[in-house]
Design an enzyme around this catalytic site. Structure first.
Site, PDB file in Angstrom:
ATOM      1  N   LYS A 255       0.832  -1.202   0.000  1.00 53.77           N
ATOM      2  CA  LYS A 255       0.000   0.000   0.000  1.00 53.77           C
ATOM      3  C   LYS A 255       0.867   1.251   0.000  1.00 53.77           C
ATOM      4  CE  LYS A 255      -2.191  -0.965   3.819  1.00 53.77           C
ATOM      5  NZ  LYS A 255      -1.818  -2.367   4.148  1.00 53.77           N
ATOM      6  N   ASP A 395       0.245  -1.715  13.369  1.00 49.56           N
ATOM      7  CA  ASP A 395      -0.272  -2.395  12.171  1.00 49.56           C
ATOM      8  C   ASP A 395       0.123  -3.860  12.251  1.00 49.56           C
ATOM      9  OD1 ASP A 395      -1.574  -2.742   9.766  1.00 49.56           O
ATOM     10  OD2 ASP A 395       0.059  -2.002   8.522  1.00 49.56           O
TER      11      ASP A 395
HETATM   12  P1  ATP Z   1       1.756  -3.621   2.868  1.00 50.65           P
HETATM   13  O1  ATP Z   1       0.888  -2.520   2.467  1.00 50.65           O
HETATM   14  O2  ATP Z   1       1.611  -4.865   2.021  1.00 50.65           O
HETATM   15  O3  ATP Z   1       1.716  -3.885   4.335  1.00 50.65           O
HETATM   16  P2  ATP Z   1       4.018  -1.991   3.143  1.00 50.65           P
HETATM   17  O4  ATP Z   1       4.081  -0.923   2.147  1.00 50.65           O
HETATM   18  O5  ATP Z   1       3.468  -1.659   4.436  1.00 50.65           O
HETATM   19  O6  ATP Z   1       3.255  -3.187   2.531  1.00 50.65           O
HETATM   20  P3  ATP Z   1       6.016  -3.733   4.207  1.00 50.65           P
HETATM   21  O7  ATP Z   1       4.929  -4.416   4.915  1.00 50.65           O
HETATM   22  O8  ATP Z   1       7.123  -3.193   5.026  1.00 50.65           O
HETATM   23  O9  ATP Z   1       5.489  -2.581   3.287  1.00 50.65           O
HETATM   24  O10 ATP Z   1       6.633  -4.709   3.141  1.00 50.65           O
HETATM   25  C1  ATP Z   1       5.838  -5.320   2.153  1.00 50.65           C
HETATM   26  C2  ATP Z   1       6.361  -6.704   1.845  1.00 50.65           C
HETATM   27  O11 ATP Z   1       7.704  -6.618   1.391  1.00 50.65           O
HETATM   28  C3  ATP Z   1       6.412  -7.637   3.017  1.00 50.65           C
HETATM   29  O12 ATP Z   1       5.223  -8.334   3.164  1.00 50.65           O
HETATM   30  C4  ATP Z   1       7.548  -8.558   2.695  1.00 50.65           C
HETATM   31  O13 ATP Z   1       7.114  -9.591   1.861  1.00 50.65           O
HETATM   32  C5  ATP Z   1       8.475  -7.674   1.916  1.00 50.65           C
HETATM   33  N1  ATP Z   1       9.512  -7.131   2.774  1.00 50.65           N
HETATM   34  C6  ATP Z   1       9.535  -5.958   3.431  1.00 50.65           C
HETATM   35  N2  ATP Z   1      10.653  -5.797   4.125  1.00 50.65           N
HETATM   36  C7  ATP Z   1      11.383  -6.894   3.898  1.00 50.65           C
HETATM   37  C8  ATP Z   1      12.646  -7.343   4.343  1.00 50.65           C
HETATM   38  N3  ATP Z   1      13.396  -6.608   5.158  1.00 50.65           N
HETATM   39  N4  ATP Z   1      13.072  -8.537   3.915  1.00 50.65           N
HETATM   40  C9  ATP Z   1      12.336  -9.285   3.083  1.00 50.65           C
HETATM   41  N5  ATP Z   1      11.143  -8.928   2.647  1.00 50.65           N
HETATM   42  C10 ATP Z   1      10.666  -7.750   3.031  1.00 50.65           C
HETATM   43 MN    MN Z   2       3.027  -4.276   5.533  1.00 48.31          MN
END
Ligand code: ATP
Ligand code: MN
Length: 508
Positions: A255, A395
């Site tokens: 997102k 979250d």
């Molecule tokens: P969402 O809206 O899906 O929650 P987001 O923008 O909040 O995404 P994150 O939740 O931090 O971002 O990361 C999204 C995805 O990227 C995670 O579900 C994971 O699969 C991958 N990811 C994030 N950080 C890492 C990491 N340090 N190592 C491996 N994968 C990661």
């Molecule tokens: Mn996330």
């Protein structure tokens, strides 16, 4: 002296009270009354057809007990009938206007008849306002309204608290207008006042227009898969500086961010992991808007928030994630290790192997034994996060926990706040609800419900046995705390600053 034209009530035989007598004289009002004309007509007809006399009348006119000798009483009775008809029409119009819509507009204020007097009025039109001082409702028993809470909330007694009410209405904005996320997601069905709803709707429409314009400008915003030229330049710089070896590809488009996998290079003063994750925070206004609630009330960032433009606020998100991860690292919580931060780009260690990210708990489909282990770890992590890091994830769910090397890893902490944040405890409650529901679904028998989990994690002892009262207590605590923080803001800020110094905006 004999009166001509105007007759006193004593002398005047009443047309309705004594229909058998012919009427010779009447008041001016009566002469003007259509009702009277109709009445006289019926009387005439009744003589011709005695069995059918007055069948056409309103119910109040046929009552034998009514004193119809006074003009004033008659006028009131007529008015009342008129009002009832008006209200009945109003109700039909209201029903037609609202249809099946979730949001109903009440016409109650336009009613002529006091709802208490009117037994067949719309009984389901109970509003979520404080009615204690409402003279119309003063003699009504203060029962729980027919609508409002979904499911178990029937024994709720807190609805009369104006403040609690207001807050809960606010919470609903999320349901009505998806763009307005206020963070607590309390699962209640409260009625948002029409005025507020309309204002929000207007605002939402204008925001949607603005964001549509923004999406057109592809070159300045990070879209789903492509990064904008400024982001690309920053990434090239990292590769050029040797911090990163290569950038391999997109791992996720969430997102609020796009996450890439990169092969680590080297830095002078710091180890760079072999595998890195690059989290690029999206820079569209839309994404930013949903998140400002987490940052604008966070005292650590409050000072700067009001002065910044959206692009800078996005950078603050990245910065916030960095600070939060560092705190967690310090407490020994399994989470990505921060490598570097450049504007809205956060480089951290990659959780996973060979460019494949570890599964989230949602994806991992753990068996019962692993689920039990995961649950007890999560419980520990939540406590550590709260007590050692002074943070609430805000979250936390199976989507933001990864399962790697037989351990639960926490990610996605840009929105995490301190427990003293004005909504910190509500966020914690929501986290507890997600965790509790998830592990209950996994069949982990020792999973407590969300309220028990909240108390276990926070060491608070909130005793309410239902969600609404529990949340009301949480909100009350937050209010007390907020007042306290306001009184002692300087003191608190000094004591609770990050150990690695006050947060700074990244400058090149
Ligand atoms: P969402 O809206 O899906 O929650 P987001 O923008 O909040 O995404 P994150 O939740 O931090 O971002 O990361 C999204 C995805 O990227 C995670 O579900 C994971 O699969 C991958 N990811 C994030 N950080 C890492 C990491 N340090 N190592 C491996 N994968 C990661
Ligand atoms: Mn996330």
């Amino acid at each position: 002296m004999e009166q001509v034209g105007i007759i006193t009530s004593e002398a005047r035989p009443c047309p309705w009270g004594a229909p058998a007598k012919p009427i010779n004289q009447c008041s001016l009002t009566e002469v003007m009354s259509e009702e009277l004309a109709r009445e006289l007509q019926l009387e005439e007809e009744s003589h011709a057809f005695p069995g059918e006399a007055l069948t056409d009348e309103g119910p109040f006119l046929t009552s034998e007990n009514l004193d119809t000798s006074s003009d004033a009483v008659l006028a009131q009775m007529l008015q009342m009938q008129f009002d009832k008809e008006y209200d009945a029409q109003l109700l039909r119009e209201e029903k037609k206007f609202n249809g099946d819509s979730k949001v109903s507009i009440s016409f109650e204020n336009f009613r002529k008849v006091n709802p208490c007097e009117d037994s067949d009025s719309s009984g389901d039109e109970v509003d979520w306002q404080d009615t204690r001082h409402d003279p119309y409702k003063a003699d009504k028993p203060t029962t729980t309204p027919k609508r409002g809470f979904i499911g178990k909330g029937k024994d709720i007694t807190t609805k009369h608290d104006e403040v609690v009410c207001g807050r809960k209405n606010t919470a609903r904005m999320e349901n009505f207008v998806p763009e307005f996320q206020v963070g607590d997601g309390i699962g209640m069905d409260l009625k948002l006042s029409n005025q507020v709803f309309n204002a929000l709707k207007q605002h939402s429409i204008s925001e949607q227009r603005k964001s549509a314009r923004l999406h057109d400008k592809k070159e300045v915003s990070t879209t789903e898969k492509v990064v904008d030229p400024k982001t690309r330049l920053l990434l090239y710089k990292m590769v050029n500086a040797g911090v990163l070896e290569t950038i391999n590809g997109c791992v996720s488009t969430g997102k609020e961010s796009v996450v890439f996998h990169a092969s680590g290079g080297s830095m002078e003063d710091q180890e760079v992991p072999d595998e890195c994750a690059i989290k690029v925070f999206k820079t569209t206004l839309n994404e930013f808007k949903n998140r400002d609630k987490y940052i604008k009330d966070d005292y650590r960032f409050k000072e700067r928030f009001s002065k910044l433009n959206p692009r800078k606020i996005i950078r603050m998100w990245a910065e916030k994630e960095k600070h939060n991860l560092k705190r967690m690292q310090k407490a020994g919580i399994p989470c990505p290790e921060v490598v570097m931060l450049k504007k809205h780009i956060l480089v951290m260690s990659f959780i996973g192997k060979d460019q494949v990210p570890a599964p989230t708990l949602k994806e991992a489909k753990l068996g019962l034994e692993d689920s039990k282990a995961a649950y007890s770890q999560v419980l520990e992590l939540m406590k550590q996060l709260y007590h050692q890091c002074n943070l609430v994830h805000a979250d936390l769910s199976e989507y933001n926990m990864m399962w790697h090397d037989g351990k639960v890893w926490l990610i996605d902490v840009s929105q995490s706040v301190e427990p003293t944040h004005p909504h910190g405890l509500e966020f914690l409650y929501r986290d507890c609800r997600n965790v509790s529901q998830f592990f209950q679904k996994c069949g982990v028998p020792e999973t407590p419900n969300e309220r028990e989990l909240f108390n276990i994690v926070s060491d608070l002892n909130i005793t309410s046995d239902n969600q609404v009262d529990f949340l009301a207590e949480i909100e009350a605590l937050e209010k007390i705390n907020e007042a306290h923080v306001q009184n002692h803001s300087k003191k608190v800020a000094t004591f609770q600053r990050d150990d690695d110094g006050p947060p700074r905006l990244y400058d090149e």
